[in-house]
Scaffold this motif. Structure first.
Motif, PDB file in Angstrom:
ATOM      1  N   UNK A 286     -10.951  19.819 -26.159  1.00  0.00           N
ATOM      2  CA  UNK A 286     -12.100  19.676 -27.051  1.00  0.00           C
ATOM      3  C   UNK A 286     -11.707  20.225 -28.417  1.00  0.00           C
ATOM      4  N   UNK A 287     -12.003  19.482 -29.475  1.00  0.00           N
ATOM      5  CA  UNK A 287     -11.675  19.905 -30.835  1.00  0.00           C
ATOM      6  C   UNK A 287     -12.947  19.947 -31.669  1.00  0.00           C
ATOM      7  N   UNK A 288     -13.175  21.061 -32.348  1.00  0.00           N
ATOM      8  CA  UNK A 288     -14.306  21.198 -33.265  1.00  0.00           C
ATOM      9  C   UNK A 288     -13.819  20.949 -34.676  1.00  0.00           C
ATOM     10  N   UNK A 289     -14.391  19.934 -35.338  1.00  0.00           N
ATOM     11  CA  UNK A 289     -14.023  19.609 -36.706  1.00  0.00           C
ATOM     12  C   UNK A 289     -15.078  20.140 -37.663  1.00  0.00           C
ATOM     13  N   UNK A 290     -14.661  20.617 -38.812  1.00  0.00           N
ATOM     14  CA  UNK A 290     -15.571  21.185 -39.802  1.00  0.00           C
ATOM     15  C   UNK A 290     -16.634  20.168 -40.193  1.00  0.00           C
ATOM     16  N   UNK A 291     -17.911  20.468 -39.870  1.00  0.00           N
ATOM     17  CA  UNK A 291     -19.026  19.626 -40.277  1.00  0.00           C
ATOM     18  C   UNK A 291     -19.151  18.313 -39.555  1.00  0.00           C
ATOM     19  N   UNK A 292     -18.297  18.069 -38.529  1.00  0.00           N
ATOM     20  CA  UNK A 292     -18.327  16.773 -37.854  1.00  0.00           C
ATOM     21  C   UNK A 292     -18.342  16.886 -36.341  1.00  0.00           C
ATOM     22  N   UNK A 293     -18.840  18.009 -35.835  1.00  0.00           N
ATOM     23  CA  UNK A 293     -19.032  18.144 -34.406  1.00  0.00           C
ATOM     24  C   UNK A 293     -17.739  18.200 -33.616  1.00  0.00           C
ATOM     25  N   UNK A 294     -17.828  17.769 -32.361  1.00  0.00           N
ATOM     26  CA  UNK A 294     -16.730  17.891 -31.411  1.00  0.00           C
ATOM     27  C   UNK A 294     -16.140  16.535 -31.066  1.00  0.00           C
TER      28      UNK A 294
ATOM     29  N   UNK B  28      -1.640   8.425 -17.142  1.00  0.00           N
ATOM     30  CA  UNK B  28      -0.242   8.010 -17.125  1.00  0.00           C
ATOM     31  C   UNK B  28       0.082   6.948 -18.156  1.00  0.00           C
ATOM     32  N   UNK B  29      -0.929   6.190 -18.604  1.00  0.00           N
ATOM     33  CA  UNK B  29      -0.680   5.077 -19.506  1.00  0.00           C
ATOM     34  C   UNK B  29      -0.972   5.411 -20.957  1.00  0.00           C
ATOM     35  N   UNK B  30      -2.083   6.082 -21.226  1.00  0.00           N
ATOM     36  CA  UNK B  30      -2.448   6.355 -22.620  1.00  0.00           C
ATOM     37  C   UNK B  30      -3.531   7.437 -22.672  1.00  0.00           C
ATOM     38  N   UNK B  31      -3.752   7.959 -23.862  1.00  0.00           N
ATOM     39  CA  UNK B  31      -4.804   8.936 -24.050  1.00  0.00           C
ATOM     40  C   UNK B  31      -6.122   8.268 -24.409  1.00  0.00           C
ATOM     41  N   UNK B  32      -7.208   8.985 -24.202  1.00  0.00           N
ATOM     42  CA  UNK B  32      -8.536   8.480 -24.539  1.00  0.00           C
ATOM     43  C   UNK B  32      -9.257   9.510 -25.397  1.00  0.00           C
ATOM     44  N   UNK B  33      -9.642   9.103 -26.586  1.00  0.00           N
ATOM     45  CA  UNK B  33     -10.434   9.955 -27.462  1.00  0.00           C
ATOM     46  C   UNK B  33     -11.904   9.772 -27.113  1.00  0.00           C
ATOM     47  N   UNK B  34     -12.616  10.867 -26.974  1.00  0.00           N
ATOM     48  CA  UNK B  34     -14.021  10.856 -26.560  1.00  0.00           C
ATOM     49  C   UNK B  34     -14.880  11.336 -27.721  1.00  0.00           C
ATOM     50  N   UNK B  35     -15.892  10.557 -28.096  1.00  0.00           N
ATOM     51  CA  UNK B  35     -16.771  10.942 -29.206  1.00  0.00           C
ATOM     52  C   UNK B  35     -18.257  10.864 -28.861  1.00  0.00           C
ATOM     53  N   UNK B  36     -18.633  10.088 -27.846  1.00  0.00           N
ATOM     54  CA  UNK B  36     -20.058   9.907 -27.562  1.00  0.00           C
ATOM     55  C   UNK B  36     -20.691  11.229 -27.116  1.00  0.00           C
ATOM     56  N   UNK B  37     -21.896  11.530 -27.630  1.00  0.00           N
ATOM     57  CA  UNK B  37     -22.521  12.831 -27.357  1.00  0.00           C
ATOM     58  C   UNK B  37     -22.661  13.166 -25.875  1.00  0.00           C
ATOM     59  N   UNK B  38     -23.059  12.195 -25.037  1.00  0.00           N
ATOM     60  CA  UNK B  38     -23.240  12.515 -23.619  1.00  0.00           C
ATOM     61  C   UNK B  38     -21.911  12.831 -22.941  1.00  0.00           C
ATOM     62  N   UNK B  39     -20.839  12.170 -23.384  1.00  0.00           N
ATOM     63  CA  UNK B  39     -19.524  12.444 -22.812  1.00  0.00           C
ATOM     64  C   UNK B  39     -18.969  13.778 -23.308  1.00  0.00           C
ATOM     65  N   UNK B  40     -19.223  14.084 -24.577  1.00  0.00           N
ATOM     66  CA  UNK B  40     -18.832  15.402 -25.104  1.00  0.00           C
ATOM     67  C   UNK B  40     -19.587  16.492 -24.351  1.00  0.00           C
ATOM     68  N   UNK B  41     -20.873  16.275 -24.088  1.00  0.00           N
ATOM     69  CA  UNK B  41     -21.657  17.259 -23.330  1.00  0.00           C
ATOM     70  C   UNK B  41     -21.050  17.491 -21.949  1.00  0.00           C
ATOM     71  N   UNK B  42     -20.585  16.413 -21.305  1.00  0.00           N
ATOM     72  CA  UNK B  42     -19.976  16.551 -19.979  1.00  0.00           C
ATOM     73  C   UNK B  42     -18.698  17.387 -20.050  1.00  0.00           C
ATOM     74  N   UNK B  43     -17.904  17.157 -21.096  1.00  0.00           N
ATOM     75  CA  UNK B  43     -16.682  17.944 -21.256  1.00  0.00           C
ATOM     76  C   UNK B  43     -17.003  19.401 -21.581  1.00  0.00           C
ATOM     77  N   UNK B  44     -18.055  19.619 -22.377  1.00  0.00           N
ATOM     78  CA  UNK B  44     -18.446  21.001 -22.678  1.00  0.00           C
ATOM     79  C   UNK B  44     -18.911  21.721 -21.412  1.00  0.00           C
ATOM     80  N   UNK B  45     -19.637  21.001 -20.543  1.00  0.00           N
ATOM     81  CA  UNK B  45     -20.064  21.590 -19.272  1.00  0.00           C
ATOM     82  C   UNK B  45     -18.859  21.930 -18.404  1.00  0.00           C
ATOM     83  N   UNK B  46     -17.872  21.021 -18.379  1.00  0.00           N
ATOM     84  CA  UNK B  46     -16.649  21.290 -17.618  1.00  0.00           C
ATOM     85  C   UNK B  46     -15.925  22.502 -18.191  1.00  0.00           C
TER      86      UNK B  46
END
Length: 280
Positions: free
Chosen positions: A221-229, A236-254
């Motif tokens: 999880x990365x916190x950006x200045x003034x732009x949330x998380x 194994x194949x590629x990375x996934x960037x997560x930005x949607x609020x409900x998905x960020x909330x799930x990662x914050x809970x984890x």
């Protein structure tokens, strides 16, 4: 958890990551088509359930592009799926990870959980080289290039205004032999030295803990200045960037779950010191 350093440094200029041409083209077309539709950033954001500031951050490159965001933009702008397809091509061509490295470099706070390996930002060269080379068909030159990129990424921890890193490791990491005992001892020395920095917390989930949320896989999880998380997941194949609020909330809970299972900082450091003795 380190596809972030899979791309060459020619995606950087003046010490700061820059977007590859196709990624920049996508951003420009997002702006152009939004304006052509007669929508300002706040209006467009409301239509796709994002804030106007987030729309601005995406269009200006502060936030990495996200497949879900682009799917909503495609629907609202009636593009026939153009932006999602362009992102697929950019991902295939390896431009995706440069966006995450930009977010990592500009983050105020990084929270990372690793159940299997020492996080890339805390690895030694020898440990990183062993991890990168394992099970791959990379040439020696490519391995060394990726090691160099990973080492360069670590400068965010010791620069003049360093990022605040909170790293939680599962105790399994401490007992897994990567390379040789000498490599492991050097790696533990590195971990303990970094854990002493005021901007770095290294916490350990002890082996006595049973099933917990973090065992589902590593994440950042990365916190950006003034732009949330932002979030980052790897496979194994590629990375996934997560930005949607409900998905960020799930990662914050984890994150809250794994941090609550971890030992306090002093006890985690004691555990690191004890584990280091096993690799002498």
């Amino acid at each position: 958890m380190d596809e972030q350093d899979g791309q060459a440094r020619d995606g950087e200029q003046g010490g700061r990551p820059i977007d590859a041409p196709l990624i920049e083209f996508i951003r420009a077309q997002l702006r152009r088509m939004r304006v052509a539709a007669g929508l300002n950033q706040d209006q467009f954001g409301k239509r796709i359930n994002f804030s106007g500031s987030l729309v601005s951050a995406v269009e200006t490159g502060i936030r990495p592009l996200d497949a879900r965001y682009l799917a909503l933009a495609d629907r609202e702008l009636d593009t026939g799926g153009l932006f999602v397809e362009l992102l697929r091509v950019a991902t295939r061509d390896g431009q995706w990870f440069r966006s995450w490295r930009g977010a990592e470099r500009n983050a105020r706070i990084l929270r990372t959980f690793e159940p299997n390996l020492v996080p890339g930002l805390l690895q030694t060269e020898a440990y990183a080289r062993t991890v990168i080379a394992a099970g791959s068909r990379l040439t020696e030159q490519e391995i060394e290039r990726r090691v160099a990129v990973r080492m360069e990424r670590q400068t965010i921890l010791t620069q003049e205004m360093p990022v605040q890193l909170f790293a939680v490791l599962d105790a399994t990491v401490l007992g897994r032999l990567i390379g040789t005992p000498a490599i492991m001892r050097e790696q533990f020395d590195r971990l303990m030295a970094m854990a002493e920095l005021p901007n770095v917390d290294v916490l350990v989930v002890p082996s006595g803990i049973g099933m917990y949320a973090g065992l589902a896989g590593p994440f950042v999880l990365a916190a950006l200045e003034g732009n949330g998380w932002l979030g980052y997941l790897d496979n194994l194949l590629r990375g996934q960037i997560v930005t949607l609020p409900d998905e960020i909330d799930s990662l914050q809970e984890a994150w809250e779950c794994v941090r609550s299972e971890a030992l306090p900082r002093p006890h985690s450091l004691d555990l690191l010191k004890e584990a280091a003795k096993t690799w002498t």
